[in-house]
Design a protein around this motif. Structure first.
Motif, PDB file in Angstrom:
ATOM      1  N   MET A   1      -0.771 -24.671   8.336  1.00  0.00           N
ATOM      2  CA  MET A   1      -1.357 -25.905   8.874  1.00  0.00           C
ATOM      3  C   MET A   1      -2.821 -26.050   8.435  1.00  0.00           C
ATOM      4  O   MET A   1      -3.244 -27.086   7.931  1.00  0.00           O
ATOM      5  CB  MET A   1      -1.269 -25.821  10.399  1.00  0.00           C
ATOM      6  CG  MET A   1      -1.507 -27.110  11.121  1.00  0.00           C
ATOM      7  SD  MET A   1      -1.562 -26.806  12.896  1.00  0.00           S
ATOM      8  CE  MET A   1      -0.006 -26.026  13.171  1.00  0.00           C
ATOM      9  N   LEU A   2      -3.569 -24.973   8.596  1.00  0.00           N
ATOM     10  CA  LEU A   2      -4.998 -25.047   8.285  1.00  0.00           C
ATOM     11  C   LEU A   2      -5.240 -25.135   6.787  1.00  0.00           C
ATOM     12  O   LEU A   2      -6.174 -25.785   6.334  1.00  0.00           O
ATOM     13  CB  LEU A   2      -5.723 -23.846   8.885  1.00  0.00           C
ATOM     14  CG  LEU A   2      -5.730 -23.834  10.415  1.00  0.00           C
ATOM     15  CD1 LEU A   2      -6.407 -22.596  10.940  1.00  0.00           C
ATOM     16  CD2 LEU A   2      -6.430 -25.062  10.966  1.00  0.00           C
TER      17      LEU A   2
ATOM     18  N   GLN B   1      -3.364 -26.634   4.710  1.00  0.00           N
ATOM     19  CA  GLN B   1      -3.116 -28.017   4.334  1.00  0.00           C
ATOM     20  C   GLN B   1      -4.349 -28.874   4.631  1.00  0.00           C
ATOM     21  O   GLN B   1      -4.759 -29.714   3.839  1.00  0.00           O
ATOM     22  CB  GLN B   1      -1.907 -28.551   5.107  1.00  0.00           C
ATOM     23  CG  GLN B   1      -1.246 -29.705   4.429  1.00  0.00           C
ATOM     24  CD  GLN B   1       0.160 -29.944   4.948  1.00  0.00           C
ATOM     25  OE1 GLN B   1       0.577 -29.314   5.884  1.00  0.00           O
ATOM     26  NE2 GLN B   1       0.870 -30.856   4.332  1.00  0.00           N
ATOM     27  N   GLY B   2      -4.924 -28.613   5.799  1.00  0.00           N
ATOM     28  CA  GLY B   2      -6.143 -29.323   6.166  1.00  0.00           C
ATOM     29  C   GLY B   2      -7.276 -29.030   5.199  1.00  0.00           C
ATOM     30  O   GLY B   2      -8.028 -29.921   4.797  1.00  0.00           O
TER      31      GLY B   2
ATOM     32  N   ALA C   1      -6.799 -30.913   1.992  1.00  0.00           N
ATOM     33  CA  ALA C   1      -7.180 -32.316   2.157  1.00  0.00           C
ATOM     34  C   ALA C   1      -8.690 -32.445   2.194  1.00  0.00           C
ATOM     35  O   ALA C   1      -9.271 -33.369   1.599  1.00  0.00           O
ATOM     36  CB  ALA C   1      -6.568 -32.869   3.436  1.00  0.00           C
TER      37      ALA C   1
ATOM     38  N   LEU D   1      -1.785 -25.922  19.095  1.00  0.00           N
ATOM     39  CA  LEU D   1      -1.995 -27.274  19.609  1.00  0.00           C
ATOM     40  C   LEU D   1      -2.221 -27.247  21.118  1.00  0.00           C
ATOM     41  O   LEU D   1      -3.046 -27.991  21.642  1.00  0.00           O
ATOM     42  CB  LEU D   1      -0.785 -28.153  19.267  1.00  0.00           C
ATOM     43  CG  LEU D   1      -1.088 -29.643  19.135  1.00  0.00           C
ATOM     44  CD1 LEU D   1      -2.126 -29.897  18.073  1.00  0.00           C
ATOM     45  CD2 LEU D   1       0.163 -30.424  18.827  1.00  0.00           C
TER      46      LEU D   1
ATOM     47  N   SER E   1       1.619 -32.772  10.093  1.00  0.00           N
ATOM     48  CA  SER E   1       0.955 -31.514   9.738  1.00  0.00           C
ATOM     49  C   SER E   1      -0.551 -31.712   9.617  1.00  0.00           C
ATOM     50  O   SER E   1      -1.340 -30.921  10.129  1.00  0.00           O
ATOM     51  CB  SER E   1       1.491 -30.973   8.420  1.00  0.00           C
ATOM     52  OG  SER E   1       2.858 -30.713   8.542  1.00  0.00           O
ATOM     53  N   LEU E   2      -0.929 -32.783   8.935  1.00  0.00           N
ATOM     54  CA  LEU E   2      -2.356 -33.050   8.749  1.00  0.00           C
ATOM     55  C   LEU E   2      -3.046 -33.271  10.095  1.00  0.00           C
ATOM     56  O   LEU E   2      -4.125 -32.736  10.351  1.00  0.00           O
ATOM     57  CB  LEU E   2      -2.539 -34.299   7.879  1.00  0.00           C
ATOM     58  CG  LEU E   2      -2.417 -34.110   6.379  1.00  0.00           C
ATOM     59  CD1 LEU E   2      -2.396 -35.455   5.679  1.00  0.00           C
ATOM     60  CD2 LEU E   2      -3.577 -33.283   5.849  1.00  0.00           C
TER      61      LEU E   2
ATOM     62  N   GLU F   1      -2.011 -32.421  13.142  1.00  0.00           N
ATOM     63  CA  GLU F   1      -2.039 -31.212  13.974  1.00  0.00           C
ATOM     64  C   GLU F   1      -3.168 -30.298  13.508  1.00  0.00           C
ATOM     65  O   GLU F   1      -3.896 -29.731  14.319  1.00  0.00           O
ATOM     66  CB  GLU F   1      -0.701 -30.469  13.894  1.00  0.00           C
ATOM     67  CG  GLU F   1       0.333 -31.025  14.840  1.00  0.00           C
ATOM     68  CD  GLU F   1       1.546 -30.125  14.980  1.00  0.00           C
ATOM     69  OE1 GLU F   1       2.430 -30.474  15.744  1.00  0.00           O
ATOM     70  OE2 GLU F   1       1.600 -29.079  14.305  1.00  0.00           O
ATOM     71  N   GLY F   2      -3.292 -30.188  12.192  1.00  0.00           N
ATOM     72  CA  GLY F   2      -4.390 -29.384  11.648  1.00  0.00           C
ATOM     73  C   GLY F   2      -5.738 -29.928  12.087  1.00  0.00           C
ATOM     74  O   GLY F   2      -6.637 -29.178  12.461  1.00  0.00           O
TER      75      GLY F   2
END
Lengths: 331, 140
Positions: free
Chosen positions: A66-67, A69-70, A73, A234, B45-46, B48-49
């Motif tokens: 998850m991180l 991916q962040g 971006a 979350l 996903s974005l 949540e991140g």
């Protein structure tokens, strides 16, 4: 003359995400160097790996993915910040309310523009502990005085916390005590499968406070449906967002395991139930959360006192026993 | 690295990683595009991140609520929308998202209608959408 599009730098531990997962619709005209963004990305990925490694194994991979991916971006936009970005093929979303171009946001906790770090505050409690440097005092005496000083300080904190609670909640409670008995009577109303689920969720709420908060928000209906859908990170973020960051580590570590082990078998049957009473959020619920928070602070302070007492008394006992053993041996 | 102690003190990953608000907005914008394109899993996903990186950003929670609603997880959407509303109770867009989420839950119909009524008087796209939804709901 625009340079060709640059691809992200190689990831330290894993291959880059497949092409389909990248924001492929962006055309970047890169005029400057991307070295700073690359360095940031590498640093972020390293930090993410370290952070993920500190997690329990069950969360490690999901939170890392998850991180990362962040971070990818963020890399794209870090590069795009200084260059012209063209998004092809999309009209501006007509009916979509979010995000607006320049939303007036409440204060958020992103890093502010660089400024000097404030120096850590130094508390001037050294005078309370000046006896520690007194060469004339024995170690037992020092321990005893240390215990007294800490006790005095925690007593003061406890008194402050109780006064704060009294000021904010006790008065309003006394005026509305009539309603609480009705609430208590309403609390235990369930039998059958859904009643059992309610009991399970009650137990979860006691073990994991974030779930209790979620219940106060959602009423009785939603919690058993929601706990199986939220990931640990979350839930932890949810705690922070609701002003209870101290519960975040608990949510991160405890909630999913408890939920999986307790609700794993029963969650499938909960979807069929629909009751009528469900209250939305109101100011009274917000007050309940705040009150619970204050009570937890009181509890924490009392626990701190207990720990200090048992620690010091154990140490004194051991020292006494050691001395007595020596005396018995001499006799 | 964010330790558990820092986490419990309310420090965010965004602060730890030096992630500015501008980057947060950019990630949210990217997620909005993914959402518009129908790639809900990627958007989720974005977002949540983003919510994990900075839990105090109402936009992340509000958009996550939208994605969850579109994926049929009404109660998770509700929780996310309530979180966004708590962080930014006066924000009109957050209120609109919350109203749309409430509409997806049958028991919350009256609350959704009340929220939409409060927004219907506004000018611009938010007011228009609120009025449109109210018209679609019909009289009580």
């Amino acid at each position: 003359m625009p340079a060709p599009v640059q691809s992200p730098p190689p990831l330290p531990t894993a291959p880059p995400p497949p092409e389909a997962d990248r924001p492929s619709r962006l055309t970047l005209d890169i005029e400057g160097s991307t070295a700073a963004a690359d360095a940031d990305l590498a640093r972020n990925l390293e930090g993410i790996d370290r952070f993920a490694a500190s997690m329990p194994e069950i969360f490690r991979e999901p939170i890392r993915a998850m991180l990362r991916q962040g971070a990818m971006a963020a890399w794209v936009f870090d590069v795009a910040r200084s260059v012209r970005v063209t998004v092809r093929g999309y009209a501006p979303p007509p009916g979509l309310p979010l995000p607006k171009p320049a939303p007036p946001r409440p204060p958020v906790t992103y890093v502010p523009p660089p400024k000097a770090k404030p120096k850590p505050k130094t508390t001037s409690t050294s005078s309370d502990f000046a006896f520690l440097h007194d060469a004339k005092l024995s170690i037992e005496e020092k321990l005893f005085r240390f215990m007294m000083a800490v006790q005095k300080r925690t007593d003061r904190e406890l008194q402050d916390a109780m006064e704060r609670y009294e000021k904010e909640f006790a008065k309003s409670k006394s005026t509305s005590s009539g309603g609480s008995s009705a609430q208590a009577a309403k609390k235990d109303d369930g039998g059958g499968l859904f009643g059992f689920l309610g009991d399970v969720v009650d137990a979860l709420g006691a073990v994991c406070p974030p779930l209790a908060i979620a219940r106060s928000t959602l009423g009785d209906l939603g919690l058993d449906k929601i706990v199986t859908q939220l990931s640990g990170p979350l839930l932890a973020s949810f705690c922070t967002a609701w002003g209870l960051p101290m519960l975040a580590p608990i949510a991160l570590q405890l909630a999913p395991q408890v939920v999986q082990s307790v609700l794993g078998e029963t969650s499938s049957s909960s979807a069929s139930s629909s009751a009528a009473s469900s209250s939305g959020t109101s100011s009274s619920e917000k007050t309940d959360n705040d009150e619970r928070y204050e009570l937890m602070k009181l509890q924490r302070l009392v626990e701190k006192q207990q720990q200090m007492f048992s620690l010091i008394s154990n140490m004194l006992k051991v020292m006494h026993d050691t001395g007595m053993t020596a005396i018995h041996n001499i006799r | 690295m964010l330790t558990m102690q820092e986490l419990s003190q309310g420090r965010t990953l965004a602060e730890e990683q030096g992630m500015t608000e501008e980057i947060g907005s950019a990630v949210a914008r990217l997620a909005a595009e993914e959402m518009t394109a129908g790639r809900l899993d990627t958007a989720r996903s974005l977002l949540e991140g983003l919510a994990v990186t900075n839990p105090r950003d109402p936009a992340a929670w509000a958009m996550l609520a939208q994605v969850e609603r579109r994926q049929g997880r009404s109660w998770t959407a509700y929780l996310c929308a309530e979180t966004a509303a708590r962080l930014a109770p006066e924000d009109e867009q957050v209120r609109l998202v919350r109203a749309e989420v409430l509409l997806a839950i049958p028991e919350q119909g009256p609350a959704a209608r009340a929220e939409l009524s409060g927004l219907a008087g506004l000018k611009g796209p938010i007011g228009e959408r609120a009025r449109g939804l109210l018209a679609a709901l019909g009289p009580r």
